[in-house]
Design a protein around this motif. Structure first.
Motif, PDB file in Angstrom:
ATOM      1  N   ASP A  15      94.101  48.195 -35.457  1.00  0.00           N
ATOM      2  CA  ASP A  15      95.142  49.001 -36.095  1.00  0.00           C
ATOM      3  C   ASP A  15      95.166  48.831 -37.616  1.00  0.00           C
ATOM      4  O   ASP A  15      95.812  49.600 -38.325  1.00  0.00           O
ATOM      5  CB  ASP A  15      96.525  48.699 -35.502  1.00  0.00           C
ATOM      6  CG  ASP A  15      96.962  47.255 -35.704  1.00  0.00           C
ATOM      7  OD1 ASP A  15      96.192  46.468 -36.287  1.00  0.00           O
ATOM      8  OD2 ASP A  15      98.073  46.917 -35.261  1.00  0.00           O
ATOM      9  N   ALA A  16      94.454  47.820 -38.124  1.00  0.00           N
ATOM     10  CA  ALA A  16      94.332  47.646 -39.577  1.00  0.00           C
ATOM     11  C   ALA A  16      92.989  48.159 -40.086  1.00  0.00           C
ATOM     12  O   ALA A  16      92.600  47.892 -41.221  1.00  0.00           O
ATOM     13  CB  ALA A  16      94.514  46.177 -39.953  1.00  0.00           C
ATOM     14  N   GLY A  17      92.289  48.900 -39.242  1.00  0.00           N
ATOM     15  CA  GLY A  17      91.025  49.509 -39.637  1.00  0.00           C
ATOM     16  C   GLY A  17      89.808  48.711 -39.198  1.00  0.00           C
ATOM     17  O   GLY A  17      89.923  47.655 -38.580  1.00  0.00           O
ATOM     18  N   ILE A  18      88.639  49.270 -39.483  1.00  0.00           N
ATOM     19  CA  ILE A  18      87.393  48.606 -39.109  1.00  0.00           C
ATOM     20  C   ILE A  18      86.452  48.493 -40.306  1.00  0.00           C
ATOM     21  O   ILE A  18      86.512  49.275 -41.253  1.00  0.00           O
ATOM     22  CB  ILE A  18      86.664  49.330 -37.961  1.00  0.00           C
ATOM     23  CG1 ILE A  18      86.039  50.651 -38.451  1.00  0.00           C
ATOM     24  CG2 ILE A  18      87.569  49.560 -36.783  1.00  0.00           C
ATOM     25  CD1 ILE A  18      85.068  51.271 -37.463  1.00  0.00           C
ATOM     26  N   GLU A  19      85.582  47.482 -40.225  1.00  0.00           N
ATOM     27  CA  GLU A  19      84.447  47.358 -41.126  1.00  0.00           C
ATOM     28  C   GLU A  19      83.192  47.618 -40.304  1.00  0.00           C
ATOM     29  O   GLU A  19      83.141  47.331 -39.109  1.00  0.00           O
ATOM     30  CB  GLU A  19      84.372  45.956 -41.732  1.00  0.00           C
ATOM     31  CG  GLU A  19      85.510  45.611 -42.663  1.00  0.00           C
ATOM     32  CD  GLU A  19      85.392  44.204 -43.222  1.00  0.00           C
ATOM     33  OE1 GLU A  19      84.312  43.590 -43.079  1.00  0.00           O
ATOM     34  OE2 GLU A  19      86.385  43.714 -43.785  1.00  0.00           O
ATOM     35  N   PHE A  20      82.203  48.179 -40.960  1.00  0.00           N
ATOM     36  CA  PHE A  20      80.905  48.404 -40.335  1.00  0.00           C
ATOM     37  C   PHE A  20      79.895  47.528 -41.071  1.00  0.00           C
ATOM     38  O   PHE A  20      79.931  47.449 -42.298  1.00  0.00           O
ATOM     39  CB  PHE A  20      80.522  49.881 -40.449  1.00  0.00           C
ATOM     40  CG  PHE A  20      79.321  50.269 -39.642  1.00  0.00           C
ATOM     41  CD1 PHE A  20      79.345  50.205 -38.262  1.00  0.00           C
ATOM     42  CD2 PHE A  20      78.164  50.717 -40.267  1.00  0.00           C
ATOM     43  CE1 PHE A  20      78.237  50.562 -37.510  1.00  0.00           C
ATOM     44  CE2 PHE A  20      77.054  51.077 -39.528  1.00  0.00           C
ATOM     45  CZ  PHE A  20      77.097  51.000 -38.143  1.00  0.00           C
ATOM     46  N   TYR A  21      79.027  46.837 -40.339  1.00  0.00           N
ATOM     47  CA  TYR A  21      78.096  45.951 -41.008  1.00  0.00           C
ATOM     48  C   TYR A  21      76.650  46.239 -40.588  1.00  0.00           C
ATOM     49  O   TYR A  21      76.386  46.823 -39.537  1.00  0.00           O
ATOM     50  CB  TYR A  21      78.424  44.477 -40.725  1.00  0.00           C
ATOM     51  CG  TYR A  21      78.134  44.014 -39.316  1.00  0.00           C
ATOM     52  CD1 TYR A  21      76.868  43.567 -38.959  1.00  0.00           C
ATOM     53  CD2 TYR A  21      79.131  44.003 -38.338  1.00  0.00           C
ATOM     54  CE1 TYR A  21      76.598  43.137 -37.669  1.00  0.00           C
ATOM     55  CE2 TYR A  21      78.868  43.569 -37.046  1.00  0.00           C
ATOM     56  CZ  TYR A  21      77.603  43.145 -36.722  1.00  0.00           C
ATOM     57  OH  TYR A  21      77.326  42.729 -35.439  1.00  0.00           O
ATOM     58  N   ALA A  22      75.731  45.819 -41.461  1.00  0.00           N
ATOM     59  CA  ALA A  22      74.301  45.970 -41.191  1.00  0.00           C
ATOM     60  C   ALA A  22      73.568  44.721 -41.650  1.00  0.00           C
ATOM     61  O   ALA A  22      73.920  44.120 -42.668  1.00  0.00           O
ATOM     62  CB  ALA A  22      73.745  47.192 -41.918  1.00  0.00           C
ATOM     63  N   LEU A  23      72.538  44.328 -40.889  1.00  0.00           N
ATOM     64  CA  LEU A  23      71.714  43.169 -41.214  1.00  0.00           C
ATOM     65  C   LEU A  23      70.318  43.647 -41.605  1.00  0.00           C
ATOM     66  O   LEU A  23      69.670  44.374 -40.848  1.00  0.00           O
ATOM     67  CB  LEU A  23      71.607  42.227 -40.017  1.00  0.00           C
ATOM     68  CG  LEU A  23      72.926  41.761 -39.391  1.00  0.00           C
ATOM     69  CD1 LEU A  23      72.646  40.833 -38.214  1.00  0.00           C
ATOM     70  CD2 LEU A  23      73.802  41.065 -40.419  1.00  0.00           C
ATOM     71  N   LEU A  24      69.862  43.238 -42.793  1.00  0.00           N
ATOM     72  CA  LEU A  24      68.552  43.635 -43.289  1.00  0.00           C
ATOM     73  C   LEU A  24      67.795  42.403 -43.776  1.00  0.00           C
ATOM     74  O   LEU A  24      68.308  41.654 -44.617  1.00  0.00           O
ATOM     75  CB  LEU A  24      68.669  44.619 -44.466  1.00  0.00           C
ATOM     76  CG  LEU A  24      69.356  45.962 -44.237  1.00  0.00           C
ATOM     77  CD1 LEU A  24      70.856  45.849 -44.384  1.00  0.00           C
ATOM     78  CD2 LEU A  24      68.828  47.002 -45.225  1.00  0.00           C
ATOM     79  N   PRO A  25      66.574  42.158 -43.294  1.00  0.00           N
ATOM     80  CA  PRO A  25      65.808  41.010 -43.779  1.00  0.00           C
ATOM     81  C   PRO A  25      65.260  41.225 -45.184  1.00  0.00           C
ATOM     82  O   PRO A  25      65.086  40.279 -45.947  1.00  0.00           O
ATOM     83  CB  PRO A  25      64.685  40.868 -42.757  1.00  0.00           C
ATOM     84  CG  PRO A  25      64.519  42.237 -42.199  1.00  0.00           C
ATOM     85  CD  PRO A  25      65.885  42.855 -42.197  1.00  0.00           C
ATOM     86  N   LYS A  26      64.977  42.483 -45.542  1.00  0.00           N
ATOM     87  CA  LYS A  26      64.392  42.784 -46.852  1.00  0.00           C
ATOM     88  C   LYS A  26      64.740  44.220 -47.235  1.00  0.00           C
ATOM     89  O   LYS A  26      64.846  45.085 -46.362  1.00  0.00           O
ATOM     90  CB  LYS A  26      62.869  42.612 -46.830  1.00  0.00           C
ATOM     91  CG  LYS A  26      62.207  42.758 -48.195  1.00  0.00           C
ATOM     92  CD  LYS A  26      60.713  42.514 -48.077  1.00  0.00           C
ATOM     93  CE  LYS A  26      60.016  42.638 -49.430  1.00  0.00           C
ATOM     94  NZ  LYS A  26      60.387  41.573 -50.372  1.00  0.00           N
ATOM     95  N   GLN A  27      64.920  44.444 -48.540  1.00  0.00           N
ATOM     96  CA  GLN A  27      65.217  45.799 -49.017  1.00  0.00           C
ATOM     97  C   GLN A  27      64.532  46.034 -50.357  1.00  0.00           C
ATOM     98  O   GLN A  27      64.579  45.169 -51.250  1.00  0.00           O
ATOM     99  CB  GLN A  27      66.723  45.988 -49.181  1.00  0.00           C
ATOM    100  CG  GLN A  27      67.128  47.401 -49.567  1.00  0.00           C
ATOM    101  CD  GLN A  27      68.631  47.558 -49.626  1.00  0.00           C
ATOM    102  OE1 GLN A  27      69.269  47.069 -50.541  1.00  0.00           O
ATOM    103  NE2 GLN A  27      69.202  48.227 -48.626  1.00  0.00           N
ATOM    104  N   LEU A  28      63.866  47.178 -50.481  1.00  0.00           N
ATOM    105  CA  LEU A  28      63.341  47.634 -51.767  1.00  0.00           C
ATOM    106  C   LEU A  28      64.376  48.596 -52.334  1.00  0.00           C
ATOM    107  O   LEU A  28      64.558  49.695 -51.807  1.00  0.00           O
ATOM    108  CB  LEU A  28      61.990  48.322 -51.580  1.00  0.00           C
ATOM    109  CG  LEU A  28      60.864  47.431 -51.043  1.00  0.00           C
ATOM    110  CD1 LEU A  28      59.592  48.245 -50.827  1.00  0.00           C
ATOM    111  CD2 LEU A  28      60.592  46.264 -51.995  1.00  0.00           C
ATOM    112  N   ILE A  29      65.059  48.184 -53.387  1.00  0.00           N
ATOM    113  CA  ILE A  29      66.249  48.899 -53.837  1.00  0.00           C
ATOM    114  C   ILE A  29      65.936  50.303 -54.361  1.00  0.00           C
ATOM    115  O   ILE A  29      66.753  51.214 -54.219  1.00  0.00           O
ATOM    116  CB  ILE A  29      67.011  48.069 -54.907  1.00  0.00           C
ATOM    117  CG1 ILE A  29      68.411  48.624 -55.124  1.00  0.00           C
ATOM    118  CG2 ILE A  29      66.229  47.998 -56.196  1.00  0.00           C
ATOM    119  CD1 ILE A  29      69.313  48.544 -53.920  1.00  0.00           C
TER     120      ILE A  29
END
Length: 268
Positions: A197-211
């Motif tokens: 009821d206070a909202g949700i967060e969404f998460y993601a796991l990444l080992p590596k990222q080329l920005i």
């Protein structure tokens, strides 16, 4: 190695939209002496009326075009095909539409600069066991929604049930020195308050990222996916959290000085 190495190299970047988040990561990497950031947490507050700054997005897309790389929208669509989502329609319509155009999507990826023969992020969420044909596999998104419907009745839920796996050891455990997919390995939902009821967060796991090549598209696609999931759960989407083990530019800094100057000017 210095005992304080990890403490000294921790980054937490917070922003109010995708463009600002990307720019903060990019500018941090452009600082003298910085080759990579490890680890990195990127927190993006969700506001559907302030999702992007188009001047920033267009600037990156122009560079990606000159480098013959996939556009931001192409990368974003591999995570969530936002243009196919019609909120007033049942979610099954989105799933059906994606299955119908899957052959064309596969053809595009085969012809693109980074041919993707192992599915897309969305196809693995939609049909994990059969993400090549999307005809007979486990729909992880549908499972999340079914779990949530049961949880609302029992007033109990298991956080680990509200998760989608992208990494598939059957195909992704290989000996290739450069395995470009999947960068995002897992996504999931975090509920706040009593039953969200206070909202949700969404998460993601990444080992590596080329920005440069995929960072902006990753953030945008994940934000759109989080918005979709929150909408279907009838909860307020508050924030996207990306946990990245290592992020790099992917280019020499002297090639990116023009972009650096333009970004600073746009955001000033």
């Amino acid at each position: 190695m210095n005992d304080n190495y990890f403490a000294e190299n921790k980054y937490v970047i917070e922003a109010d939209n995708v463009s600002n988040a990307w720019a903060k990561v990019f500018l941090s990497l452009m600082n003298k002496g910085i080759k990579s950031i490890s680890p990195l947490v990127v927190k993006i507050n969700f506001d559907d009326n302030n999702k992007e700054i188009l001047e920033v997005k267009n600037l990156i897309d122009e560079f990606l075009l000159t480098e013959e790389k996939n556009s931001i929208q192409t990368v974003s669509n591999t995570i969530f095909p936002n243009s196919l989502w019609l909120p007033h329609k049942n979610k099954e319509k989105l799933f059906q539409n994606y299955r119908e155009i899957w052959t064309k999507i596969k053809e595009h990826h085969v012809q693109s600069h980074y041919p993707n023969k192992l599915g897309t992020y969305f196809s693995r969420m939609l049909c994990f066991n059969d993400y090549k044909d999307l005809t007979n596999g486990h729909n992880q998104l549908k499972h999340i929604f079914a779990c949530w419907e049961k949880a609302k009745k029992s007033k109990r839920y298991r956080a680990s049930a509200l998760v989608c796996s992208i990494f598939d050891p059957r195909t992704d455990h290989n000996f290739s020195p450069r395995h470009l997919f999947p960068c995002v390995q897992q996504v999931g939902v975090i509920l706040h308050g009593s039953m969200g009821d206070a909202g949700i967060e969404f998460y993601a796991l990444l080992p590596k990222q080329l920005i440069i090549d995929r960072g902006y598209g990753n953030y945008l696609g994940l934000l759109n996916l989080g918005q979709f999931i929150a909408y279907e759960m009838n909860l307020e989407f508050k924030q996207l959290n990306c946990f990245i083990s290592n992020v790099e530019l992917g280019y020499k800094k002297n090639v990116l000085r023009g972009i650096e100057s333009s970004i600073k000017e746009i955001l000033s």
